[in-house]
Design a protein around this motif. Structure first.
Motif, mmCIF file in Angstrom:
data_model
loop_
_atom_site.group_PDB
_atom_site.id
_atom_site.type_symbol
_atom_site.label_atom_id
_atom_site.label_comp_id
_atom_site.label_asym_id
_atom_site.label_seq_id
_atom_site.Cartn_x
_atom_site.Cartn_y
_atom_site.Cartn_z
ATOM 1 N N PHE A 1 -2.154 2.511 1.924
ATOM 2 C CA PHE A 1 -2.171 3.138 0.621
ATOM 3 C C PHE A 1 -1.170 4.297 0.561
ATOM 4 O O PHE A 1 -0.374 4.414 -0.361
ATOM 5 C CB PHE A 1 -3.585 3.640 0.364
ATOM 6 C CG PHE A 1 -3.831 3.995 -1.048
ATOM 7 C CD1 PHE A 1 -3.812 3.031 -2.034
ATOM 8 C CD2 PHE A 1 -4.087 5.300 -1.401
ATOM 9 C CE1 PHE A 1 -4.039 3.354 -3.346
ATOM 10 C CE2 PHE A 1 -4.314 5.637 -2.712
ATOM 11 C CZ PHE A 1 -4.291 4.660 -3.686
ATOM 12 N N PHE A 2 -1.203 5.106 1.618
ATOM 13 C CA PHE A 2 -0.258 6.228 1.708
ATOM 14 C C PHE A 2 1.170 5.749 1.818
ATOM 15 O O PHE A 2 2.074 6.319 1.225
ATOM 16 C CB PHE A 2 -0.560 7.090 2.925
ATOM 17 C CG PHE A 2 -1.700 8.031 2.708
ATOM 18 C CD1 PHE A 2 -1.828 8.702 1.519
ATOM 19 C CD2 PHE A 2 -2.636 8.254 3.702
ATOM 20 C CE1 PHE A 2 -2.875 9.578 1.313
ATOM 21 C CE2 PHE A 2 -3.681 9.120 3.498
ATOM 22 C CZ PHE A 2 -3.803 9.784 2.308
ATOM 23 N N GLU A 3 1.341 4.684 2.631
ATOM 24 C CA GLU A 3 2.700 4.167 2.822
ATOM 25 C C GLU A 3 3.303 3.807 1.480
ATOM 26 O O GLU A 3 4.455 4.125 1.198
ATOM 27 C CB GLU A 3 2.679 2.932 3.733
ATOM 28 C CG GLU A 3 2.657 3.283 5.212
ATOM 29 C CD GLU A 3 2.202 2.120 6.074
ATOM 30 O OE1 GLU A 3 2.371 0.958 5.635
ATOM 31 O OE2 GLU A 3 1.661 2.385 7.172
ATOM 32 N N ARG A 4 2.508 3.145 0.654
ATOM 33 C CA ARG A 4 3.032 2.775 -0.659
ATOM 34 C C ARG A 4 3.269 4.019 -1.511
ATOM 35 O O ARG A 4 4.243 4.105 -2.246
ATOM 36 C CB ARG A 4 2.063 1.829 -1.361
ATOM 37 C CG ARG A 4 2.108 0.424 -0.781
ATOM 38 C CD ARG A 4 1.797 -0.614 -1.842
ATOM 39 N NE ARG A 4 0.531 -0.333 -2.503
ATOM 40 C CZ ARG A 4 -0.654 -0.604 -1.960
ATOM 41 N NH1 ARG A 4 -0.722 -1.128 -0.760
ATOM 42 N NH2 ARG A 4 -1.757 -0.322 -2.603
ATOM 43 N N LEU A 5 2.379 4.974 -1.377
ATOM 44 C CA LEU A 5 2.559 6.231 -2.126
ATOM 45 C C LEU A 5 3.881 6.884 -1.760
ATOM 46 O O LEU A 5 4.648 7.300 -2.608
ATOM 47 C CB LEU A 5 1.432 7.214 -1.805
ATOM 48 C CG LEU A 5 0.112 7.051 -2.533
ATOM 49 C CD1 LEU A 5 -0.820 8.181 -2.135
ATOM 50 C CD2 LEU A 5 0.334 7.085 -4.027
ATOM 51 N N VAL A 6 4.118 6.968 -0.426
ATOM 52 C CA VAL A 6 5.318 7.652 0.052
ATOM 53 C C VAL A 6 6.572 6.911 -0.369
ATOM 54 O O VAL A 6 7.531 7.504 -0.850
ATOM 55 C CB VAL A 6 5.264 7.815 1.586
ATOM 56 C CG1 VAL A 6 6.585 8.343 2.115
ATOM 57 C CG2 VAL A 6 4.120 8.726 1.977
ATOM 58 N N SER A 7 6.546 5.576 -0.227
ATOM 59 C CA SER A 7 7.757 4.816 -0.536
ATOM 60 C C SER A 7 8.016 4.800 -2.032
ATOM 61 O O SER A 7 9.113 4.518 -2.473
ATOM 62 C CB SER A 7 7.620 3.384 -0.023
ATOM 63 O OG SER A 7 6.646 2.701 -0.776
ATOM 64 N N ARG A 8 7.001 5.125 -2.813
ATOM 65 C CA ARG A 8 7.199 5.065 -4.256
ATOM 66 C C ARG A 8 7.324 6.422 -4.902
ATOM 67 O O ARG A 8 7.346 6.515 -6.130
ATOM 68 C CB ARG A 8 6.044 4.292 -4.900
ATOM 69 C CG ARG A 8 6.355 2.806 -4.990
ATOM 70 C CD ARG A 8 5.138 2.007 -5.299
ATOM 71 N NE ARG A 8 4.475 2.432 -6.526
ATOM 72 C CZ ARG A 8 3.437 1.771 -7.026
ATOM 73 N NH1 ARG A 8 2.976 0.710 -6.419
ATOM 74 N NH2 ARG A 8 2.862 2.191 -8.127
ATOM 75 N N THR A 9 7.415 7.463 -4.074
ATOM 76 C CA THR A 9 7.439 8.808 -4.658
ATOM 77 C C THR A 9 8.609 9.001 -5.605
ATOM 78 O O THR A 9 8.594 9.918 -6.415
ATOM 79 C CB THR A 9 7.452 9.926 -3.605
ATOM 80 O OG1 THR A 9 7.887 9.388 -2.392
ATOM 81 C CG2 THR A 9 6.093 10.581 -3.472
ATOM 82 N N SER A 10 9.652 8.138 -5.468
ATOM 83 C CA SER A 10 10.780 8.309 -6.392
ATOM 84 C C SER A 10 10.338 7.966 -7.817
ATOM 85 O O SER A 10 10.558 8.726 -8.737
ATOM 86 C CB SER A 10 11.946 7.428 -5.949
ATOM 87 O OG SER A 10 11.471 6.155 -5.578
ATOM 88 N N GLY A 11 9.712 6.808 -7.961
ATOM 89 C CA GLY A 11 9.266 6.437 -9.299
ATOM 90 C C GLY A 11 7.762 6.550 -9.387
ATOM 91 O O GLY A 11 7.056 5.563 -9.387
ATOM 92 N N LEU A 12 7.308 7.779 -9.440
ATOM 93 C CA LEU A 12 5.882 8.049 -9.243
ATOM 94 C C LEU A 12 4.942 7.252 -10.148
ATOM 95 O O LEU A 12 3.982 6.663 -9.685
ATOM 96 C CB LEU A 12 5.608 9.548 -9.417
ATOM 97 C CG LEU A 12 5.694 10.291 -8.100
ATOM 98 C CD1 LEU A 12 5.600 11.785 -8.334
ATOM 99 C CD2 LEU A 12 4.568 9.849 -7.168
ATOM 100 N N GLY A 13 5.236 7.260 -11.411
ATOM 101 C CA GLY A 13 4.363 6.536 -12.319
ATOM 102 C C GLY A 13 2.944 7.050 -12.265
ATOM 103 O O GLY A 13 2.714 8.250 -12.240
ATOM 104 N N ASP A 14 1.976 6.138 -12.196
ATOM 105 C CA ASP A 14 0.580 6.576 -12.255
ATOM 106 C C ASP A 14 0.086 7.078 -10.901
ATOM 107 O O ASP A 14 -1.057 7.465 -10.779
ATOM 108 C CB ASP A 14 -0.353 5.493 -12.779
ATOM 109 C CG ASP A 14 0.270 4.144 -12.781
ATOM 110 O OD1 ASP A 14 1.369 4.076 -13.341
ATOM 111 O OD2 ASP A 14 -0.310 3.191 -12.251
ATOM 112 N N LEU A 15 0.929 7.037 -9.875
ATOM 113 C CA LEU A 15 0.484 7.582 -8.594
ATOM 114 C C LEU A 15 0.562 9.099 -8.604
ATOM 115 O O LEU A 15 0.062 9.759 -7.716
ATOM 116 C CB LEU A 15 1.343 7.030 -7.460
ATOM 117 C CG LEU A 15 1.135 5.528 -7.219
ATOM 118 C CD1 LEU A 15 2.133 5.019 -6.217
ATOM 119 C CD2 LEU A 15 -0.275 5.255 -6.739
#
Ligand SMILES: [Zn+2]
Lengths: 271, 156
Positions: A218-232
Motif C-alpha cells: 500500500f505504501f509502495e503504491r503511495l510513494v510511487s504515486r506521490t507525483s500525481g497524488l489524486g485521492d491519496l
C-alpha cells in the motif's frame, strides 16, 4: 491677546519604536504564549489519557459513529469489521469491541475514532488489492487504539479549541489563530505515534497470515504515486512520510525474521 | 505543505503592505509638515469665545474630515497587541496623520474662503461599521475637525 504661531510638536502622539522592532517583539511574545499553551495542553492530555480507562472510553463513545455508515455499504462494512475482529484476536485483552464504519468519501483514508470505531473510506476499499494490504491498514489503526492516540487527538482538539476561544475569542485575530491551532491539532499523529502503530499493525498481520507480504504494498503504491497524488493526498496528509515508514517496516520485518513473501488473500474489490 | 504555503502568502502580504504602507506614511508626513508650515500664521484656536478686541465682520462653519483605514501589516500588529496588551503603537501614526490632515483640510478651506481665523475648534472621531463580521469589524475611522471661521474687521 497675542497669537504666536508655532509648529505642532511631533513625537508626542507617535511612539518612536520602529514598526519592525515592534513586530519582532510581538511575534516573539505571542509565540511564547503558544508554546506554553501547546505544552500545557500536551501535558493535560497525557495526564487525562492515563486516568481514563479504555472501558470508560468505550462505554462513553460506544456506537456513536454507527450512524456515519451508509446502509448500501453494509456488506463491505461487515467484511471489514470481521477482518478487524480477526486481527484483534491477536491482541489479547483488547479493551474495545471494535466496530467499522464505511464513509462515502472517494479519498483513501482510515481513522481511529474514540470508543473503538475504525473509519475506512470507500476510496480505501476500492484501492486495496488484497486482504493483506487492507489488514495492515486496519492493523495500523488498531495500533492507534492500543496506544490510545485517538483519545489524545480528541482531547487535544477539544482543549485547543477551548483554550483558544477562551483566550482569543474576543480578538480580531481570533479566527486566524484558532484556525491555525485547529490545523495543528488536526495534523494527526506525530512520527513516533505512526511508527508505533505501523509496527503493531505489522505484528498483527504476521500473526494472522504467518508472513507480512502485501503489508507494505500500500505504501509502495503511495510513494510511487506521490507525483500525481489524486485521492491519496488525504492519507498522506494524515499519515505523513510514507517512504520513511516503508523503510522502517522493512527493517522491522527483517529484524524479526518475518517473511516478506507469501500467498495473498484476495479482497473482493467494490466499485 | 498547505500550512507552509499559507504562511508564505501571509508573510508576502505582510512584507508588501509594510513596504507600501511605510512609503505612503513617510510621504504623507512630509506633506503634512510642509502644509502646516505654510499655514502656521493662520490662527486656529479652541477658545469658545472670541478673544477680546476681535471684531467679527463675518463668520461661518469650517470643516475638514478624513477617513482612514488600516493596512494588513498594522492590523496584524494590532491583533497581536490585542493578545499581549499595551500601547497599540501601529495605530498611533495613522491617527496622528488623520488628525493633522483633518485640521489642515479645515484650515485650507477657511483660507480659501477668505477667513482670518477659526475659533472653537473641535475634533471628533467616529468608527465606520464594516459589513463584515456582523458589524464588529471596522471599515475605518472618520476624523472630523470643525470650528467657527471668522472674518475680522480690519483696523484702518
Ligand atoms: Zn496512523
Amino acid at each position: 491677546m497675542r497669537f504666536e504661531p508655532r509648529a505642532p510638536r511631533e513625537g508626542i502622539n507617535v511612539s518612536a519604536t520602529h514598526p519592525l522592532r515592534e513586530a519582532a517583539l510581538l511575534v516573539a511574545g505571542v509565540s511564547a504564549i503558544f508554546a506554553a499553551l501547546i505544552l500545557v495542553v500536551g501535558w493535560s492530555v497525557e495526564w487525562a489519557v492515563r486516568w481514563i480507562p479504555p472501558e470508560l472510553e468505550a462505554r462513553t463513545f460506544g456506537d456513536w459513529a454507527h450512524h456515519l455508515s451508509s446502509p448500501e455499504h453494509e456488506a463491505e462494512r461487515l467484511a471489514v469489521e470481521a477482518l478487524a475482529r480477526r486481527l484483534a484476536m491477536h491482541w489479547p485483552g483488547a479493551p474495545y469491541e471494535f466496530q467499522v464504519t464505511v464513509s462515502d468519501e472517494p479519498e483513501v483514508n482510515a481513522m481511529a475514532l474514540p470508543g473503538g470505531t475504525i473509519l475506512v473510506t470507500k476510496g480505501l476499499l476500492r484501492e486495496s488489492q488484497s486482504e493483506n494490504e487492507l489488514a495492515f491498514v486496519v492493523g495500523h489503526e488498531l495500533g492507534h487504539f492500543r496506544n490510545r492516540d485517538q483519545l489524545r487527538r480528541l482531547g487535544r482538539g477539544i482543549l485547543y479549541e477551548l483554550t483558544a476561544s477562551a483566550l482569543f475569542g474576543f480578538n480580531a485575530t481570533a479566527p486566524e489563530v484558532t484556525g491555525f491551532l485547529g490545523q495543528m491539532a488536526d495534523r494527526g499523529f506525530d512520527r513516533e505515534q505512526e511508527r508505533a502503530a505501523d509496527r503493531f499493525g505489522l505484528e498483527l498481520v504476521q500473526a494472522e497470515y504467518g508472513h507480512v507480504a502485501g503489508a507494505g504494498r500500500f505504501f509502495e503504491r503511495l510513494v510511487s504515486r506521490t507525483s500525481g497524488l489524486g485521492d491519496l493526498a488525504a492519507y498522506v496528509s494524515t499519515h505523513p512520510a510514507s517512504s520513511d515508514r516503508l523503510e522502517d517496516l522493512r527493517d522491522y520485518a527483517a529484524e524479526r525474521g518475518w517473511r516478506r513473501e507469501g500467498v495473498l488473500q484476495p479482497w473482493t474489490r467494490s466499485d | 505543505m498547505e500550512a507552509l504555503t499559507q504562511l508564505g502568502i501571509t508573510l508576502m502580504v505582510l512584507t508588501v503592505t509594510y513596504l507600501v504602507g511605510s512609503a505612503i506614511e513617510r510621504r504623507h508626513f512630509d506633506s503634512l509638515r510642509k502644509r502646516e508650515a505654510r499655514l502656521r500664521a493662520f490662527p486656529t484656536v479652541t477658545f469658545e469665545r472670541l478673544p477680546e478686541g476681535w471684531q467679527v465682520a463675518d463668520s461661518g462653519l469650517a470643516m475638514g474630515s478624513t477617513v482612514v483605514s488600516l493596512d494588513y501589516f498594522k492590523r496584524f500588529l494590532a491583533g497581536l497587541r490585542g493578545i499581549l496588551g499595551g500601547r497599540v503603537r501601529s495605530y498611533e501614526p495613522l491617527l496622528d496623520r488623520a488628525r493633522r490632515e483633518a485640521l489642515l483640510r479645515m484650515t485650507e478651506g477657511a483660507v480659501a474662503d477668505g477667513y482670518d481665523a477659526i475659533v472653537n475648534v473641535r475634533l471628533e472621531t467616529s468608527r465606520l461599521a464594516s459589513s463584515r463580521g456582523r458589524g464588529k469589524g471596522t471599515a475605518g475611522v472618520e476624523m472630523l475637525a470643525f470650528g467657527t471661521a471668522v472674518k475680522l474687521v480690519r483696523q484702518p
